[in-house]
Motif scaffolding. Sequence first.
Motif, PDB file in Angstrom:
ATOM      1  N   UNK A  61      45.108  52.646  44.696  1.00  0.00           N
ATOM      2  CA  UNK A  61      43.826  52.873  44.465  1.00  0.00           C
ATOM      3  C   UNK A  61      43.382  51.682  43.587  1.00  0.00           C
ATOM      4  N   UNK A  62      44.327  51.175  42.492  1.00  0.00           N
ATOM      5  CA  UNK A  62      43.822  50.352  41.287  1.00  0.00           C
ATOM      6  C   UNK A  62      43.971  48.929  42.162  1.00  0.00           C
ATOM      7  N   UNK A  63      44.980  48.849  43.174  1.00  0.00           N
ATOM      8  CA  UNK A  63      45.030  47.241  43.617  1.00  0.00           C
ATOM      9  C   UNK A  63      43.696  47.348  44.728  1.00  0.00           C
ATOM     10  N   UNK A  64      43.395  48.392  45.216  1.00  0.00           N
ATOM     11  CA  UNK A  64      42.332  48.214  46.321  1.00  0.00           C
ATOM     12  C   UNK A  64      40.980  47.976  45.344  1.00  0.00           C
ATOM     13  N   UNK A  65      40.676  48.474  44.329  1.00  0.00           N
ATOM     14  CA  UNK A  65      39.632  48.075  43.566  1.00  0.00           C
ATOM     15  C   UNK A  65      39.858  46.656  43.053  1.00  0.00           C
ATOM     16  N   UNK A  66      41.022  46.095  42.679  1.00  0.00           N
ATOM     17  CA  UNK A  66      41.079  44.780  42.063  1.00  0.00           C
ATOM     18  C   UNK A  66      41.047  43.604  43.156  1.00  0.00           C
ATOM     19  N   UNK A  67      41.096  44.165  44.378  1.00  0.00           N
ATOM     20  CA  UNK A  67      41.040  43.510  45.600  1.00  0.00           C
ATOM     21  C   UNK A  67      39.513  43.459  45.954  1.00  0.00           C
ATOM     22  N   UNK A  68      38.834  44.147  45.569  1.00  0.00           N
ATOM     23  CA  UNK A  68      37.284  44.032  46.167  1.00  0.00           C
ATOM     24  C   UNK A  68      36.704  45.254  46.640  1.00  0.00           C
ATOM     25  N   UNK A  74      39.597  54.685  38.930  1.00  0.00           N
ATOM     26  CA  UNK A  74      38.923  54.312  37.660  1.00  0.00           C
ATOM     27  C   UNK A  74      39.456  53.521  36.713  1.00  0.00           C
ATOM     28  N   UNK A  75      40.995  53.409  36.542  1.00  0.00           N
ATOM     29  CA  UNK A  75      41.727  52.592  36.053  1.00  0.00           C
ATOM     30  C   UNK A  75      41.700  51.034  36.319  1.00  0.00           C
ATOM     31  N   UNK A  76      41.698  50.870  37.823  1.00  0.00           N
ATOM     32  CA  UNK A  76      41.730  49.805  38.490  1.00  0.00           C
ATOM     33  C   UNK A  76      40.785  48.615  37.982  1.00  0.00           C
ATOM     34  N   UNK A  77      39.460  48.864  37.690  1.00  0.00           N
ATOM     35  CA  UNK A  77      38.442  48.041  37.414  1.00  0.00           C
ATOM     36  C   UNK A  77      38.807  47.507  35.922  1.00  0.00           C
ATOM     37  N   UNK A  78      39.955  48.146  35.148  1.00  0.00           N
ATOM     38  CA  UNK A  78      40.159  47.685  33.660  1.00  0.00           C
ATOM     39  C   UNK A  78      41.270  46.589  33.953  1.00  0.00           C
ATOM     40  N   UNK A  79      41.985  46.444  34.944  1.00  0.00           N
ATOM     41  CA  UNK A  79      43.073  45.707  35.050  1.00  0.00           C
ATOM     42  C   UNK A  79      42.940  44.264  35.471  1.00  0.00           C
ATOM     43  N   UNK A  80      43.566  43.426  34.156  1.00  0.00           N
ATOM     44  CA  UNK A  80      43.164  42.057  34.565  1.00  0.00           C
ATOM     45  C   UNK A  80      43.727  41.304  35.764  1.00  0.00           C
ATOM     46  N   UNK A  81      42.963  40.118  36.271  1.00  0.00           N
ATOM     47  CA  UNK A  81      43.689  39.619  37.389  1.00  0.00           C
ATOM     48  C   UNK A  81      45.031  39.176  37.326  1.00  0.00           C
ATOM     49  N   UNK A  82      45.319  38.607  35.871  1.00  0.00           N
ATOM     50  CA  UNK A  82      46.496  38.006  35.792  1.00  0.00           C
ATOM     51  C   UNK A  82      47.784  38.898  36.028  1.00  0.00           C
ATOM     52  N   UNK A  83      47.516  40.063  36.156  1.00  0.00           N
ATOM     53  CA  UNK A  83      48.635  40.773  36.424  1.00  0.00           C
ATOM     54  C   UNK A  83      49.124  40.824  37.794  1.00  0.00           C
ATOM     55  N   UNK A 136      48.006  42.114  40.670  1.00  0.00           N
ATOM     56  CA  UNK A 136      48.324  43.653  41.332  1.00  0.00           C
ATOM     57  C   UNK A 136      48.625  43.832  42.606  1.00  0.00           C
ATOM     58  N   UNK A 137      47.960  42.411  43.326  1.00  0.00           N
ATOM     59  CA  UNK A 137      48.372  42.424  44.860  1.00  0.00           C
ATOM     60  C   UNK A 137      49.623  42.345  45.111  1.00  0.00           C
ATOM     61  N   UNK A 138      50.611  42.036  44.380  1.00  0.00           N
ATOM     62  CA  UNK A 138      51.923  41.789  44.792  1.00  0.00           C
ATOM     63  C   UNK A 138      52.695  43.073  45.029  1.00  0.00           C
TER      64      UNK A 138
END
Lengths: 235, 113
Positions: A39-46, A162-171, A173-175
Amino acid sequence: MTERIWHGWALPANTDFVSGVRDCLPLAVSVVPFGMILAATAVSTGFSPLQAVVMSAIIFGGAAQAAMVDVAGQNTSIGVIVFTALVVNLRYVMYSGSLAPHLRKLSSARRSVMATMLIDQVYALAVTEFSRDTDTDKWWYYLGIGLPMVASWVGSHVVGAVVGSQIPESLQLQFVLPLVFVSLMFTAIEGRATRVAAAVAALVAIAGAGLPFNSGLIVAASAGVVAGLVTEGVA
Amino acid sequence: MTVADPGRTALWLAIVVVAIGTFVLRSSLILLFGRTGELPSRLRAALRFVPAAVLAALAFPAFVYLDGSLVLSPSSERLVAGGLATVVAWRTENMLATIGVGMATLWLLSVVP
Protein backbone atom coordinates in the motif's frame (compact mmCIF):
# COMPACT_ATOMS: atom_id res chain seq x y z
CA MET A 1 -21.80 -30.93 10.18
CA THR A 2 -21.27 -30.16 13.82
CA GLU A 3 -23.87 -28.49 16.01
CA ARG A 4 -23.16 -26.75 19.26
CA ILE A 5 -25.48 -25.08 21.71
CA TRP A 6 -24.19 -21.69 22.79
CA HIS A 7 -26.31 -19.50 25.08
CA GLY A 8 -29.34 -21.32 23.76
CA TRP A 9 -28.34 -20.73 20.10
CA ALA A 10 -27.54 -23.63 17.87
CA LEU A 11 -24.43 -22.72 15.92
CA PRO A 12 -24.28 -25.01 12.91
CA ALA A 13 -20.80 -26.08 11.93
CA ASN A 14 -19.36 -23.46 14.22
CA THR A 15 -16.40 -25.66 15.09
CA ASP A 16 -15.37 -25.88 11.45
CA PHE A 17 -15.35 -22.07 11.26
CA VAL A 18 -13.18 -21.93 14.37
CA SER A 19 -10.75 -24.53 13.09
CA GLY A 20 -10.51 -22.56 9.83
CA VAL A 21 -9.63 -19.42 11.77
CA ARG A 22 -7.05 -21.34 13.77
CA ASP A 23 -5.46 -22.79 10.62
CA CYS A 24 -5.22 -19.48 8.84
CA LEU A 25 -4.01 -17.30 11.71
CA PRO A 26 -0.25 -17.67 11.11
CA LEU A 27 -0.77 -16.88 7.42
CA ALA A 28 -3.08 -13.94 8.15
CA VAL A 29 -0.42 -12.43 10.40
CA SER A 30 2.39 -13.14 7.94
CA VAL A 31 0.80 -11.06 5.13
CA VAL A 32 0.53 -7.90 7.25
CA PRO A 33 4.02 -6.50 6.49
CA PHE A 34 3.59 -7.25 2.78
CA GLY A 35 0.20 -5.50 2.74
CA MET A 36 1.63 -2.43 4.45
CA ILE A 37 4.63 -2.22 2.11
CA LEU A 38 2.45 -2.75 -0.96
CA ALA A 39 0.00 0.00 0.00
CA ALA A 40 2.84 2.40 0.83
CA THR A 41 4.45 1.66 -2.56
CA ALA A 42 1.13 2.18 -4.36
CA VAL A 43 0.67 5.58 -2.71
CA SER A 44 4.23 6.66 -3.47
CA THR A 45 3.67 5.64 -7.11
CA GLY A 46 0.65 7.90 -7.47
CA PHE A 47 -2.33 5.88 -6.35
CA SER A 48 -4.52 7.67 -3.81
CA PRO A 49 -4.63 6.12 -0.32
CA LEU A 50 -8.29 5.24 -0.94
CA GLN A 51 -7.37 3.50 -4.19
CA ALA A 52 -4.66 1.51 -2.45
CA VAL A 53 -7.15 0.27 0.15
CA VAL A 54 -10.04 -0.37 -2.27
CA MET A 55 -7.84 -2.38 -4.62
CA SER A 56 -6.73 -4.59 -1.75
CA ALA A 57 -10.37 -5.36 -0.98
CA ILE A 58 -11.80 -5.89 -4.46
CA ILE A 59 -8.77 -7.32 -6.29
CA PHE A 60 -7.47 -9.10 -3.18
CA GLY A 61 -4.27 -10.51 -4.59
CA GLY A 62 -0.78 -9.28 -3.78
CA ALA A 63 0.98 -10.30 -6.99
CA ALA A 64 -1.62 -8.68 -9.26
CA GLN A 65 -1.76 -5.51 -7.15
CA ALA A 66 2.04 -5.29 -7.19
CA ALA A 67 2.02 -5.79 -10.97
CA MET A 68 -0.54 -2.99 -11.41
CA VAL A 69 1.51 -0.59 -9.30
CA ASP A 70 4.68 -1.59 -11.11
CA VAL A 71 3.23 -1.05 -14.58
CA ALA A 72 1.39 2.15 -13.59
CA GLY A 73 4.73 3.55 -12.41
CA GLN A 74 6.08 3.13 -15.95
CA ASN A 75 3.58 5.61 -17.39
CA THR A 76 1.83 3.13 -19.63
CA SER A 77 -1.78 2.89 -20.74
CA ILE A 78 -4.68 1.53 -18.70
CA GLY A 79 -5.05 -1.40 -21.08
CA VAL A 80 -1.51 -2.55 -20.32
CA ILE A 81 -2.08 -2.24 -16.56
CA VAL A 82 -5.28 -4.30 -16.73
CA PHE A 83 -3.81 -6.91 -19.06
CA THR A 84 -0.69 -7.41 -16.93
CA ALA A 85 -2.69 -7.87 -13.73
CA LEU A 86 -5.05 -10.38 -15.34
CA VAL A 87 -2.16 -12.43 -16.77
CA VAL A 88 -0.71 -12.60 -13.25
CA ASN A 89 -4.09 -13.84 -12.02
CA LEU A 90 -4.51 -16.55 -14.64
CA ARG A 91 -3.39 -19.07 -12.03
CA TYR A 92 -6.74 -18.66 -10.27
CA VAL A 93 -8.38 -20.64 -13.10
CA MET A 94 -6.21 -23.55 -12.01
CA TYR A 95 -7.20 -23.13 -8.34
CA SER A 96 -10.84 -22.75 -9.34
CA GLY A 97 -10.75 -26.01 -11.26
CA SER A 98 -9.00 -27.80 -8.43
CA LEU A 99 -11.50 -26.70 -5.75
CA ALA A 100 -14.61 -27.12 -7.89
CA PRO A 101 -15.18 -30.86 -7.26
CA HIS A 102 -15.22 -30.22 -3.49
CA LEU A 103 -17.81 -27.43 -3.73
CA ARG A 104 -20.36 -29.14 -6.01
CA LYS A 105 -23.09 -29.39 -3.39
CA LEU A 106 -23.04 -25.71 -2.40
CA SER A 107 -25.37 -23.07 -3.85
CA SER A 108 -24.12 -20.74 -6.59
CA ALA A 109 -24.39 -17.78 -4.21
CA ARG A 110 -22.11 -19.44 -1.66
CA ARG A 111 -19.67 -20.57 -4.34
CA SER A 112 -19.52 -17.00 -5.68
CA VAL A 113 -18.72 -15.63 -2.23
CA MET A 114 -16.03 -18.25 -1.83
CA ALA A 115 -14.54 -17.36 -5.22
CA THR A 116 -13.93 -13.76 -4.14
CA MET A 117 -11.59 -15.00 -1.39
CA LEU A 118 -9.66 -17.48 -3.53
CA ILE A 119 -6.01 -16.51 -3.03
CA ASP A 120 -2.88 -18.67 -2.85
CA GLN A 121 -3.02 -19.15 0.92
CA VAL A 122 -6.76 -19.83 1.07
CA TYR A 123 -6.49 -22.29 -1.80
CA ALA A 124 -3.63 -24.18 -0.15
CA LEU A 125 -5.42 -24.50 3.20
CA ALA A 126 -8.83 -25.34 1.72
CA VAL A 127 -7.65 -27.99 -0.71
CA THR A 128 -5.58 -29.63 2.03
CA GLU A 129 -8.47 -29.74 4.50
CA PHE A 130 -11.13 -30.81 1.96
CA SER A 131 -8.96 -33.67 0.72
CA ARG A 132 -8.06 -34.75 4.27
CA ASP A 133 -11.53 -34.69 5.81
CA THR A 134 -14.59 -34.98 3.61
CA ASP A 135 -16.92 -34.31 6.58
CA THR A 136 -15.67 -30.77 7.05
CA ASP A 137 -18.39 -28.18 6.47
CA LYS A 138 -16.93 -26.58 3.35
CA TRP A 139 -18.74 -23.27 3.64
CA TRP A 140 -17.91 -22.55 7.28
CA TYR A 141 -14.33 -23.79 7.16
CA TYR A 142 -13.69 -21.70 4.04
CA LEU A 143 -15.15 -18.59 5.68
CA GLY A 144 -12.98 -19.35 8.71
CA ILE A 145 -9.83 -19.12 6.63
CA GLY A 146 -11.04 -16.48 4.17
CA LEU A 147 -12.46 -13.77 6.42
CA PRO A 148 -9.37 -13.32 8.65
CA MET A 149 -7.23 -13.14 5.50
CA VAL A 150 -9.46 -10.38 4.10
CA ALA A 151 -9.40 -8.51 7.41
CA SER A 152 -5.65 -8.62 7.82
CA TRP A 153 -4.95 -7.85 4.15
CA VAL A 154 -7.26 -4.83 3.93
CA GLY A 155 -6.32 -3.67 7.44
CA SER A 156 -2.63 -3.74 6.64
CA HIS A 157 -3.32 -1.68 3.50
CA VAL A 158 -5.09 0.98 5.57
CA VAL A 159 -1.98 1.36 7.74
CA GLY A 160 0.38 1.24 4.76
CA ALA A 161 -1.63 3.80 2.78
CA VAL A 162 -1.52 6.28 5.66
CA VAL A 163 2.21 5.76 6.20
CA GLY A 164 2.94 5.69 2.46
CA SER A 165 2.39 9.39 1.88
CA GLN A 166 5.09 10.18 4.47
CA ILE A 167 7.81 8.15 2.76
CA PRO A 168 10.37 10.25 0.83
CA GLU A 169 11.00 9.40 -2.83
CA SER A 170 14.72 8.96 -2.14
CA LEU A 171 13.94 5.62 -0.51
CA GLN A 172 13.08 4.24 -4.01
CA LEU A 173 10.21 2.22 -2.60
CA GLN A 174 9.20 1.04 -6.10
CA PHE A 175 12.18 -1.31 -6.01
CA VAL A 176 10.20 -3.38 -3.52
CA LEU A 177 8.03 -4.62 -6.41
CA PRO A 178 10.62 -6.67 -8.34
CA LEU A 179 11.82 -8.02 -4.99
CA VAL A 180 8.27 -9.20 -4.28
CA PHE A 181 8.11 -10.85 -7.71
CA VAL A 182 11.43 -12.66 -7.24
CA SER A 183 10.35 -13.97 -3.88
CA LEU A 184 6.97 -15.19 -5.20
CA MET A 185 8.74 -16.70 -8.20
CA PHE A 186 10.84 -19.01 -6.02
CA THR A 187 7.69 -20.04 -4.15
CA ALA A 188 6.12 -20.94 -7.51
CA ILE A 189 9.15 -22.94 -8.68
CA GLU A 190 8.83 -26.61 -7.88
CA GLY A 191 11.02 -28.95 -9.84
CA ARG A 192 13.01 -28.70 -13.01
CA ALA A 193 10.26 -27.82 -15.50
CA THR A 194 9.01 -24.77 -13.60
CA ARG A 195 12.63 -23.69 -13.06
CA VAL A 196 13.26 -23.81 -16.81
CA ALA A 197 10.01 -21.91 -17.43
CA ALA A 198 11.14 -19.14 -15.07
CA ALA A 199 14.66 -18.93 -16.50
CA VAL A 200 13.48 -18.74 -20.11
CA ALA A 201 10.82 -16.16 -19.23
CA ALA A 202 13.40 -14.01 -17.44
CA LEU A 203 15.82 -14.04 -20.38
CA VAL A 204 13.12 -13.30 -22.96
CA ALA A 205 11.71 -10.52 -20.77
CA ILE A 206 15.14 -8.87 -20.55
CA ALA A 207 15.65 -9.22 -24.30
CA GLY A 208 12.15 -7.97 -25.08
CA ALA A 209 11.96 -5.09 -22.62
CA GLY A 210 11.81 -2.55 -25.43
CA LEU A 211 8.78 -4.07 -27.17
CA PRO A 212 5.75 -1.77 -27.45
CA PHE A 213 2.78 -1.90 -25.04
CA ASN A 214 4.76 -3.92 -22.51
CA SER A 215 4.18 -6.91 -24.80
CA GLY A 216 7.60 -8.23 -23.75
CA LEU A 217 5.87 -9.54 -20.63
CA ILE A 218 3.35 -11.72 -22.45
CA VAL A 219 5.91 -12.87 -25.03
CA ALA A 220 8.27 -13.81 -22.19
CA ALA A 221 5.57 -15.55 -20.16
CA SER A 222 4.43 -17.54 -23.21
CA ALA A 223 8.01 -18.55 -24.00
CA GLY A 224 8.43 -19.67 -20.40
CA VAL A 225 5.25 -21.76 -20.47
CA VAL A 226 6.29 -23.43 -23.74
CA ALA A 227 9.77 -24.10 -22.35
CA GLY A 228 8.21 -25.66 -19.25
CA LEU A 229 5.91 -27.90 -21.32
CA VAL A 230 8.81 -28.98 -23.55
CA THR A 231 11.00 -29.76 -20.52
CA GLU A 232 8.22 -31.79 -18.97
CA GLY A 233 7.63 -33.69 -22.19
CA VAL A 234 11.31 -34.52 -22.47
CA ALA A 235 11.87 -35.39 -18.82
CA MET B 1 7.43 9.11 -10.14
CA THR B 2 3.74 9.90 -10.05
CA VAL B 3 1.10 8.60 -12.36
CA ALA B 4 0.57 11.67 -14.47
CA ASP B 5 -0.26 9.89 -17.69
CA PRO B 6 -3.15 7.53 -16.94
CA GLY B 7 -4.37 9.75 -14.09
CA ARG B 8 -6.37 8.85 -10.99
CA THR B 9 -9.75 8.45 -12.72
CA ALA B 10 -8.23 6.05 -15.19
CA LEU B 11 -6.65 4.15 -12.30
CA TRP B 12 -10.11 3.71 -10.75
CA LEU B 13 -11.27 2.24 -14.04
CA ALA B 14 -8.28 -0.13 -14.12
CA ILE B 15 -8.89 -1.24 -10.52
CA VAL B 16 -12.56 -2.01 -11.16
CA VAL B 17 -11.92 -3.82 -14.44
CA VAL B 18 -9.13 -5.93 -12.89
CA ALA B 19 -11.40 -6.74 -9.93
CA ILE B 20 -14.19 -7.93 -12.24
CA GLY B 21 -11.78 -9.86 -14.45
CA THR B 22 -10.17 -11.48 -11.43
CA PHE B 23 -13.57 -12.55 -10.11
CA VAL B 24 -14.34 -14.15 -13.48
CA LEU B 25 -11.04 -16.07 -13.35
CA ARG B 26 -11.59 -17.19 -9.75
CA SER B 27 -15.22 -18.22 -10.14
CA SER B 28 -14.90 -19.66 -13.65
CA LEU B 29 -14.58 -23.36 -12.93
CA ILE B 30 -16.10 -23.26 -9.44
CA LEU B 31 -19.37 -22.04 -10.98
CA LEU B 32 -19.22 -23.91 -14.30
CA PHE B 33 -18.22 -27.26 -12.90
CA GLY B 34 -20.76 -29.94 -13.67
CA ARG B 35 -21.60 -28.46 -17.02
CA THR B 36 -18.12 -28.41 -18.47
CA GLY B 37 -16.41 -31.11 -16.45
CA GLU B 38 -12.70 -31.04 -15.76
CA LEU B 39 -10.16 -28.59 -17.11
CA PRO B 40 -8.55 -30.02 -20.27
CA SER B 41 -5.29 -31.64 -19.20
CA ARG B 42 -3.17 -29.68 -21.71
CA LEU B 43 -4.56 -26.38 -20.44
CA ARG B 44 -4.00 -27.46 -16.86
CA ALA B 45 -0.40 -28.39 -17.69
CA ALA B 46 0.19 -25.00 -19.32
CA LEU B 47 -1.40 -23.05 -16.47
CA ARG B 48 0.94 -24.75 -14.04
CA PHE B 49 3.87 -22.83 -15.56
CA VAL B 50 2.19 -19.42 -15.68
CA PRO B 51 3.05 -18.18 -12.15
CA ALA B 52 6.78 -18.92 -12.29
CA ALA B 53 7.09 -17.59 -15.86
CA VAL B 54 5.11 -14.38 -15.32
CA LEU B 55 6.80 -13.55 -12.02
CA ALA B 56 10.26 -14.09 -13.52
CA ALA B 57 9.34 -11.86 -16.48
CA LEU B 58 8.09 -9.15 -14.12
CA ALA B 59 11.08 -9.28 -11.80
CA PHE B 60 14.34 -9.44 -13.70
CA PRO B 61 14.09 -6.58 -16.22
CA ALA B 62 13.87 -4.23 -13.20
CA PHE B 63 17.33 -5.36 -12.08
CA VAL B 64 19.13 -4.85 -15.39
CA TYR B 65 17.38 -1.83 -16.89
CA LEU B 66 17.73 1.72 -15.69
CA ASP B 67 15.60 4.37 -17.41
CA GLY B 68 15.15 2.15 -20.43
CA SER B 69 18.76 1.14 -21.06
CA LEU B 70 20.50 -2.11 -20.24
CA VAL B 71 23.04 -1.72 -17.41
CA LEU B 72 25.04 -4.88 -16.74
CA SER B 73 27.87 -3.43 -14.68
CA PRO B 74 28.83 -4.28 -11.10
CA SER B 75 28.50 -0.57 -10.34
CA SER B 76 24.75 -0.77 -10.97
CA GLU B 77 23.03 -0.49 -7.59
CA ARG B 78 19.91 -2.24 -8.86
CA LEU B 79 21.83 -5.15 -10.36
CA VAL B 80 23.80 -5.79 -7.15
CA ALA B 81 20.78 -5.32 -4.85
CA GLY B 82 18.55 -7.44 -7.10
CA GLY B 83 21.23 -10.13 -7.41
CA LEU B 84 21.73 -10.39 -3.66
CA ALA B 85 17.98 -10.41 -3.05
CA THR B 86 17.57 -13.17 -5.64
CA VAL B 87 20.05 -15.33 -3.76
CA VAL B 88 18.20 -14.67 -0.50
CA ALA B 89 14.84 -15.46 -2.12
CA TRP B 90 16.24 -18.67 -3.56
CA ARG B 91 17.79 -19.89 -0.31
CA THR B 92 15.06 -18.78 2.13
CA GLU B 93 11.81 -18.38 0.09
CA ASN B 94 11.11 -15.66 2.64
CA MET B 95 9.56 -12.50 1.20
CA LEU B 96 10.44 -10.16 4.06
CA ALA B 97 14.07 -11.30 4.13
CA THR B 98 14.22 -10.77 0.36
CA ILE B 99 12.74 -7.27 0.57
CA GLY B 100 14.95 -6.43 3.56
CA VAL B 101 18.22 -7.47 1.93
CA GLY B 102 17.32 -5.95 -1.43
CA MET B 103 16.26 -2.56 -0.07
CA ALA B 104 19.08 -2.36 2.48
CA THR B 105 21.63 -3.06 -0.26
CA LEU B 106 20.05 -0.47 -2.56
CA TRP B 107 20.09 2.20 0.16
CA LEU B 108 23.60 1.35 1.28
CA LEU B 109 24.97 1.55 -2.28
CA SER B 110 23.22 4.83 -2.98
CA VAL B 111 24.70 6.39 0.17
CA VAL B 112 28.21 4.95 -0.42
CA PRO B 113 29.15 5.85 -4.00
